[in-house]
Motif scaffolding. Structure first.
Motif, short mmCIF file in Angstrom:
data_model
loop_
_atom_site.label_atom_id
_atom_site.label_comp_id
_atom_site.label_asym_id
_atom_site.label_seq_id
_atom_site.Cartn_x
_atom_site.Cartn_y
_atom_site.Cartn_z
N VAL A 185 42.21 41.11 34.44
CA VAL A 185 42.22 42.07 33.33
C VAL A 185 43.41 41.84 32.40
N VAL A 186 44.62 41.77 32.96
CA VAL A 186 45.82 41.65 32.13
C VAL A 186 45.95 40.24 31.56
N ARG A 187 45.81 39.23 32.40
CA ARG A 187 45.98 37.85 31.95
C ARG A 187 44.70 37.26 31.36
N GLY A 188 43.58 37.86 31.67
CA GLY A 188 42.32 37.32 31.18
C GLY A 188 41.93 36.02 31.84
N GLU A 189 42.37 35.82 33.07
CA GLU A 189 42.08 34.60 33.81
C GLU A 189 40.61 34.55 34.20
N PRO A 190 39.93 33.42 34.03
CA PRO A 190 38.53 33.31 34.44
C PRO A 190 38.38 33.56 35.95
N PHE A 191 37.26 34.17 36.34
CA PHE A 191 37.08 34.51 37.74
C PHE A 191 37.11 33.27 38.63
N THR A 192 36.49 32.16 38.17
CA THR A 192 36.46 30.95 38.99
C THR A 192 37.87 30.42 39.26
N GLU A 193 38.73 30.50 38.22
CA GLU A 193 40.11 30.04 38.39
C GLU A 193 40.85 30.96 39.36
N TRP A 194 40.64 32.27 39.19
CA TRP A 194 41.28 33.22 40.11
C TRP A 194 40.81 32.97 41.55
N PHE A 195 39.52 32.75 41.71
CA PHE A 195 38.97 32.53 43.05
C PHE A 195 39.56 31.29 43.69
N ASP A 196 39.69 30.21 42.91
CA ASP A 196 40.23 28.95 43.45
C ASP A 196 41.67 29.12 43.93
N ASN A 238 43.45 52.26 59.97
CA ASN A 238 43.20 52.33 58.53
C ASN A 238 44.37 51.83 57.69
N GLY A 239 45.56 51.74 58.26
CA GLY A 239 46.72 51.30 57.50
C GLY A 239 46.61 49.86 57.04
N VAL A 240 46.10 48.99 57.90
CA VAL A 240 45.96 47.57 57.54
C VAL A 240 45.03 47.42 56.35
N LEU A 241 43.88 48.10 56.40
CA LEU A 241 42.94 48.01 55.30
C LEU A 241 43.54 48.56 54.01
N ALA A 242 44.27 49.66 54.09
CA ALA A 242 44.86 50.26 52.90
C ALA A 242 45.85 49.30 52.23
N VAL A 243 46.69 48.65 53.02
CA VAL A 243 47.67 47.71 52.48
C VAL A 243 46.98 46.50 51.87
N LEU A 244 46.03 45.91 52.60
CA LEU A 244 45.35 44.72 52.09
C LEU A 244 44.54 45.04 50.84
N ALA A 245 43.90 46.19 50.81
CA ALA A 245 43.11 46.58 49.64
C ALA A 245 44.02 46.78 48.42
N ALA A 246 45.20 47.36 48.62
CA ALA A 246 46.13 47.58 47.51
C ALA A 246 46.61 46.26 46.93
N PHE A 247 46.98 45.32 47.80
CA PHE A 247 47.44 44.01 47.33
C PHE A 247 46.31 43.26 46.63
N PHE A 248 45.11 43.32 47.21
CA PHE A 248 43.96 42.65 46.62
C PHE A 248 43.66 43.21 45.23
N ALA A 249 43.64 44.53 45.11
CA ALA A 249 43.32 45.17 43.83
C ALA A 249 44.36 44.83 42.78
N TYR A 250 45.63 44.85 43.16
CA TYR A 250 46.68 44.56 42.18
C TYR A 250 46.59 43.11 41.70
N ASP A 251 46.38 42.19 42.61
CA ASP A 251 46.27 40.78 42.24
C ASP A 251 45.04 40.56 41.35
N LEU A 252 43.92 41.16 41.72
CA LEU A 252 42.69 40.99 40.96
C LEU A 252 42.82 41.54 39.54
N LEU A 253 43.34 42.75 39.41
CA LEU A 253 43.46 43.38 38.10
C LEU A 253 44.48 42.67 37.22
N THR A 254 45.59 42.25 37.81
CA THR A 254 46.62 41.56 37.05
C THR A 254 46.10 40.25 36.47
N ASP A 255 45.41 39.47 37.31
CA ASP A 255 44.94 38.16 36.88
C ASP A 255 43.72 38.24 35.96
#
Length: 253
Positions: free
Chosen positions: A208-219, A189-206
């Motif tokens: 929510v905070v930056r207002g980056e379009p999803f398509t740009e974030w995905f690319d 479960n440790g691997v999933l916890a670390v990857l999920a934390a990094f994923f969530a932080y990157d997603l929310l920062t880009d």
């Protein structure tokens, strides 16, 4: 009540709930997102990605410390038990010959890696302070239990082995072989916890905070989606093997 007894009592409570204690740091990460976004914008996408990979490497170093520790120890020790203290034997060789609390060292590195990606110095400093206050109490509770159970052998080991900062010159080999299946069984479960934390932080920062379009974030950041999916597959596979089969069972572990 003596201070030592108070620390141990607090540590007993924190020990039982230690799986959820890291969640109290979430508001601090949210608070740091705005400052982090501005700092990361200065270093550009390439610099941001480098910082993320450095942070991920530190977090996986922490997981690796846990894997090496768990892979060499017998059953009844170094586990994820939360209801009560447990120790059938006193581990003093291998990783435990250079540091008394290697699992907590691993946990710290795993969490510290996430603060690295933010680039916010005060967040890293707060994590160090909060973890020190927290882990000091948990260790106090464990030490009270181990002194009562093992007595002088435990005290003698404490006298020559540091609690948290490893001294590699004190290394003593262990008689037990490394069990990869035990690591898969107990640490999936440790691997999933670390990857999920990094994923969530990157997603929310880009997004929510930056207002980056999803398509740009995905690319730009699709590798995080791939890593998260890999982590989920590994988690589900190993959990199924643990719960429904004896493939990962190892006698004496």
């Amino acid at each position: 009540m003596r201070i030592a007894d108070r620390l141990a009592a607090d540590g007993g409570f924190l020990f039982r709930w230690r799986s959820f204690v890291p969640l109290v740091l979430i508001p601090l990460f949210v608070l740091a997102m705005g400052e982090s976004s501005a700092l990361l914008a200065v270093i550009g996408n390439k610099g941001e990605h480098i910082l993320y990979w450095i942070g991920l490497a530190i977090s996986f170093l922490g997981l690796a410390v846990r894997w090496v520790t768990v892979g060499f120890v017998p059953a009844g020790t170094s586990g994820r038990n939360t209801r009560e203290q447990r120790a059938d034997v006193l581990n003093t060789t291998g990783v435990y010959s250079v540091v008394r609390n290697p699992l907590y060292v691993g946990n710290f590195l795993a969490m510290f890696g996430l603060t690295v990606v933010t680039g916010v110095w005060w967040l890293a400093l707060l994590l160090v302070f909060a973890y020190w206050v927290y882990i000091e109490r948990v260790i106090a509770a464990e030490e009270a239990f181990l002194v009562e159970k093992f007595g002088k052998p435990y005290l003698d080991w404490c006298a020559v082995t540091p609690a948290f900062l490893p001294t590699f010159s004190k290394w003593q080999p262990t008689d037990a072989g490394f069990s990869f299946r035990t690591v898969l069984k107990r640490e999936y479960n440790g691997v999933l916890a670390v990857l999920a934390a990094f994923f969530a932080y990157d997603l929310l920062t880009d997004l929510v905070v930056r207002g980056e379009p999803f398509t740009e974030w995905f690319d730009e950041d699709w590798p995080w989606i791939v890593l998260l999916v890999v982590g989920l597959v590994v988690f589900v596979t190993l959990r199924t093997l643990k719960k429904s089969t004896r493939v990962l069972h190892v006698e004496g572990r």
